[in-house]
Design a protein around this motif. Structure first.
Motif, PDB file in Angstrom:
ATOM      1  N   THR A 193       9.644 -19.609  -2.924  1.00 41.39           N
ATOM      2  CA  THR A 193      10.099 -19.175  -1.707  1.00 41.39           C
ATOM      3  C   THR A 193       9.642 -17.468  -1.484  1.00 41.39           C
ATOM      4  OG1 THR A 193      11.857 -20.488  -1.423  1.00 41.39           O
ATOM      5  CG2 THR A 193      11.797 -18.659   0.152  1.00 41.39           C
ATOM      6  N   ILE A 194       8.891 -17.387  -0.523  1.00 46.76           N
ATOM      7  CA  ILE A 194       8.232 -15.990  -0.255  1.00 46.76           C
ATOM      8  C   ILE A 194       8.737 -15.399   1.173  1.00 46.76           C
ATOM      9  CG2 ILE A 194       6.077 -14.529   0.169  1.00 46.76           C
ATOM     10  CD1 ILE A 194       4.512 -16.948  -1.230  1.00 46.76           C
ATOM     11  N   GLU A 195       9.696 -14.580   1.211  1.00 48.33           N
ATOM     12  CA  GLU A 195      10.247 -13.865   2.519  1.00 48.33           C
ATOM     13  C   GLU A 195       9.417 -12.655   2.776  1.00 48.33           C
ATOM     14  OE1 GLU A 195      14.174 -11.849   3.868  1.00 48.33           O
ATOM     15  OE2 GLU A 195      14.415 -13.641   2.709  1.00 48.33           O
ATOM     16  N   ALA A 196       8.705 -12.670   3.796  1.00 46.29           N
ATOM     17  CA  ALA A 196       8.001 -11.512   4.154  1.00 46.29           C
ATOM     18  C   ALA A 196       8.720 -10.787   5.252  1.00 46.29           C
ATOM     19  CB  ALA A 196       6.485 -11.733   4.656  1.00 46.29           C
ATOM     20  N   SER A 197       8.827  -9.433   5.261  1.00 47.71           N
ATOM     21  CA  SER A 197       9.666  -8.672   6.304  1.00 47.71           C
ATOM     22  C   SER A 197       8.873  -7.376   6.677  1.00 47.71           C
ATOM     23  CB  SER A 197      11.069  -8.274   5.700  1.00 47.71           C
ATOM     24  OG  SER A 197      11.777  -9.628   5.533  1.00 47.71           O
ATOM     25  N   ASP A 198       8.676  -6.972   7.841  1.00 45.75           N
ATOM     26  CA  ASP A 198       8.047  -6.155   8.220  1.00 45.75           C
ATOM     27  C   ASP A 198       8.915  -4.642   8.474  1.00 45.75           C
ATOM     28  OD1 ASP A 198       9.418  -7.159  10.287  1.00 45.75           O
ATOM     29  OD2 ASP A 198       8.030  -5.878  11.628  1.00 45.75           O
ATOM     30  N   TRP A 199       8.478  -3.544   8.064  1.00 45.82           N
ATOM     31  CA  TRP A 199       9.134  -2.388   7.908  1.00 45.82           C
ATOM     32  C   TRP A 199       8.345  -1.013   8.383  1.00 45.82           C
ATOM     33  CZ3 TRP A 199       7.487   1.754   5.122  1.00 45.82           C
ATOM     34  CH2 TRP A 199       6.208   1.453   4.084  1.00 45.82           C
ATOM     35  N   ASN A 200       9.025  -0.134   8.823  1.00 49.62           N
ATOM     36  CA  ASN A 200       8.216   1.068   9.141  1.00 49.62           C
ATOM     37  C   ASN A 200       9.204   2.277   8.811  1.00 49.62           C
ATOM     38  OD1 ASN A 200       9.452   2.197  11.596  1.00 49.62           O
ATOM     39  ND2 ASN A 200       9.146   0.332  12.490  1.00 49.62           N
ATOM     40  N   GLU A 232       1.985 -13.147   6.555  1.00 49.95           N
ATOM     41  CA  GLU A 232       1.857 -11.895   7.288  1.00 49.95           C
ATOM     42  C   GLU A 232       1.563 -10.462   6.341  1.00 49.95           C
ATOM     43  OE1 GLU A 232       0.218 -10.045  10.739  1.00 49.95           O
ATOM     44  OE2 GLU A 232       0.767 -11.951  10.518  1.00 49.95           O
ATOM     45  N   SER A 233       0.628  -9.897   6.481  1.00 51.22           N
ATOM     46  CA  SER A 233       0.495  -8.659   5.986  1.00 51.22           C
ATOM     47  C   SER A 233      -0.247  -7.408   6.998  1.00 51.22           C
ATOM     48  CB  SER A 233      -0.536  -8.544   4.659  1.00 51.22           C
ATOM     49  OG  SER A 233      -0.891  -7.421   4.035  1.00 51.22           O
ATOM     50  N   LEU A 252       2.682   4.204   2.874  1.00 50.67           N
ATOM     51  CA  LEU A 252       4.229   5.101   3.123  1.00 50.67           C
ATOM     52  C   LEU A 252       4.794   5.015   4.374  1.00 50.67           C
ATOM     53  CD1 LEU A 252       2.968   8.071   1.030  1.00 50.67           C
ATOM     54  CD2 LEU A 252       4.496   6.300   0.188  1.00 50.67           C
ATOM     55  N   ASP A 253       3.884   4.553   5.404  1.00 50.72           N
ATOM     56  CA  ASP A 253       4.496   4.539   6.817  1.00 50.72           C
ATOM     57  C   ASP A 253       4.842   3.061   7.350  1.00 50.72           C
ATOM     58  OD1 ASP A 253       1.905   3.373   7.031  1.00 50.72           O
ATOM     59  OD2 ASP A 253       1.102   4.683   8.433  1.00 50.72           O
ATOM     60  N   ALA A 254       4.223   2.196   7.165  1.00 47.51           N
ATOM     61  CA  ALA A 254       4.651   0.965   7.569  1.00 47.51           C
ATOM     62  C   ALA A 254       4.063  -0.050   6.815  1.00 47.51           C
ATOM     63  CB  ALA A 254       4.341   0.882   9.031  1.00 47.51           C
ATOM     64  N   GLY A 255       4.533  -1.471   6.663  1.00 47.48           N
ATOM     65  CA  GLY A 255       4.041  -2.370   5.991  1.00 47.48           C
ATOM     66  C   GLY A 255       4.844  -3.610   5.966  1.00 47.48           C
ATOM     67  N   TYR A 256       4.843  -4.427   4.763  1.00 46.98           N
ATOM     68  CA  TYR A 256       5.513  -5.631   4.602  1.00 46.98           C
ATOM     69  C   TYR A 256       5.991  -5.584   3.167  1.00 46.98           C
ATOM     70  CZ  TYR A 256       4.175  -7.991   8.824  1.00 46.98           C
ATOM     71  OH  TYR A 256       3.964  -8.170  10.196  1.00 46.98           O
ATOM     72  N   SER A 257       7.358  -5.958   3.074  1.00 47.54           N
ATOM     73  CA  SER A 257       7.826  -6.284   1.733  1.00 47.54           C
ATOM     74  C   SER A 257       7.991  -7.644   1.597  1.00 47.54           C
ATOM     75  CB  SER A 257       9.464  -5.766   1.655  1.00 47.54           C
ATOM     76  OG  SER A 257       9.444  -4.468   2.044  1.00 47.54           O
ATOM     77  N   TYR A 258       7.835  -8.045   0.276  1.00 50.60           N
ATOM     78  CA  TYR A 258       7.783  -9.603  -0.044  1.00 50.60           C
ATOM     79  C   TYR A 258       8.725  -9.981  -1.212  1.00 50.60           C
ATOM     80  CZ  TYR A 258       3.183  -9.166   2.342  1.00 50.60           C
ATOM     81  OH  TYR A 258       2.515  -8.993   3.309  1.00 50.60           O
ATOM     82  N   LEU A 259       9.704 -10.669  -0.910  1.00 48.30           N
ATOM     83  CA  LEU A 259      10.690 -11.281  -1.969  1.00 48.30           C
ATOM     84  C   LEU A 259      10.265 -12.578  -2.096  1.00 48.30           C
ATOM     85  CD1 LEU A 259      13.034 -10.237  -3.351  1.00 48.30           C
ATOM     86  CD2 LEU A 259      14.573 -11.291  -1.410  1.00 48.30           C
ATOM     87  N   LEU A 260       9.936 -12.933  -3.659  1.00 49.32           N
ATOM     88  CA  LEU A 260       9.784 -14.092  -3.950  1.00 49.32           C
ATOM     89  C   LEU A 260      10.664 -14.538  -4.901  1.00 49.32           C
ATOM     90  CD1 LEU A 260       6.895 -12.347  -3.815  1.00 49.32           C
ATOM     91  CD2 LEU A 260       5.751 -14.455  -4.581  1.00 49.32           C
ATOM     92  N   THR A 261      11.145 -15.998  -4.825  1.00 49.53           N
ATOM     93  CA  THR A 261      12.266 -16.496  -5.520  1.00 49.53           C
ATOM     94  C   THR A 261      11.804 -17.973  -6.028  1.00 49.53           C
ATOM     95  OG1 THR A 261      13.388 -17.400  -3.709  1.00 49.53           O
ATOM     96  CG2 THR A 261      14.018 -15.180  -4.702  1.00 49.53           C
TER      97      THR A 261
END
Length: 144
Positions: free
Chosen positions: A39-46, A72-73, A131-140
């Motif tokens: 499972t890959i959970e992609a979350s955007d952040w800034n 998404e990236s 450092l300003d915005a992107g995506y985090s990926y959590l793999l399980t």
């Protein structure tokens, strides 16, 4: 009891037991191994909008060598590919360099990776190296 009767009795009683050893066991082990799911959970952040609400996107795939997932990236997509499958772990590669989680939180921007291991029961956390915005990926990795 005559000898013929005894032989017939032995054949009737032991015959089915002898047949249980016959057959093709080639696929017997395959059914015993449960399928693994990645499972890959992609979350955007800034880093500038304290009101920002992440919009996580979850992608799940059955683990097998060559299985891919595209998520998404930053303004484009990133592809993850399963390159090796073990019991309770998988090797995964990405088509972009990613920052693994640091030991004290945050991301390690000094040691970017394209290949990494995901282990059952542990979360593997990666992020786009910005450092300003992107995506985090959590793999399980889980067993189905």
């Amino acid at each position: 009891m005559t000898t013929t009767t005894r032989h017939l009795l032995v054949a009737v009683v032991l015959g089915p037991l002898a047949l249980t050893g016959c057959g093709d066991d080639a696929g017997a082990g395959a059914a015993d191994v449960p399928a693994q799911m990645l499972t890959i959970e992609a979350s955007d952040w800034n880093g500038w909008d304290p009101e920002h609400q992440a919009t996580p996107e979850v992608t799940t795939l059955e683990v097998e060598v060559g299985a891919t997932a595209t998520v998404e990236s930053v303004g484009e997509e990133i592809t993850f590919e399963v390159t090796e499958v073990g019991d309770g772990e998988v090797e995964v590669s990405s088509d972009q360099r990613l920052a693994p989680s640091g030991e004290s939180g945050g991301s390690n921007l000094n040691d970017l990776v394209e290949e990494f291991t995901v282990v059952t029961g542990e979360e593997t956390s990666l992020a786009t190296p910005t450092l300003d915005a992107g995506y985090s990926y959590l793999l399980t990795l889980t067993r189905r």
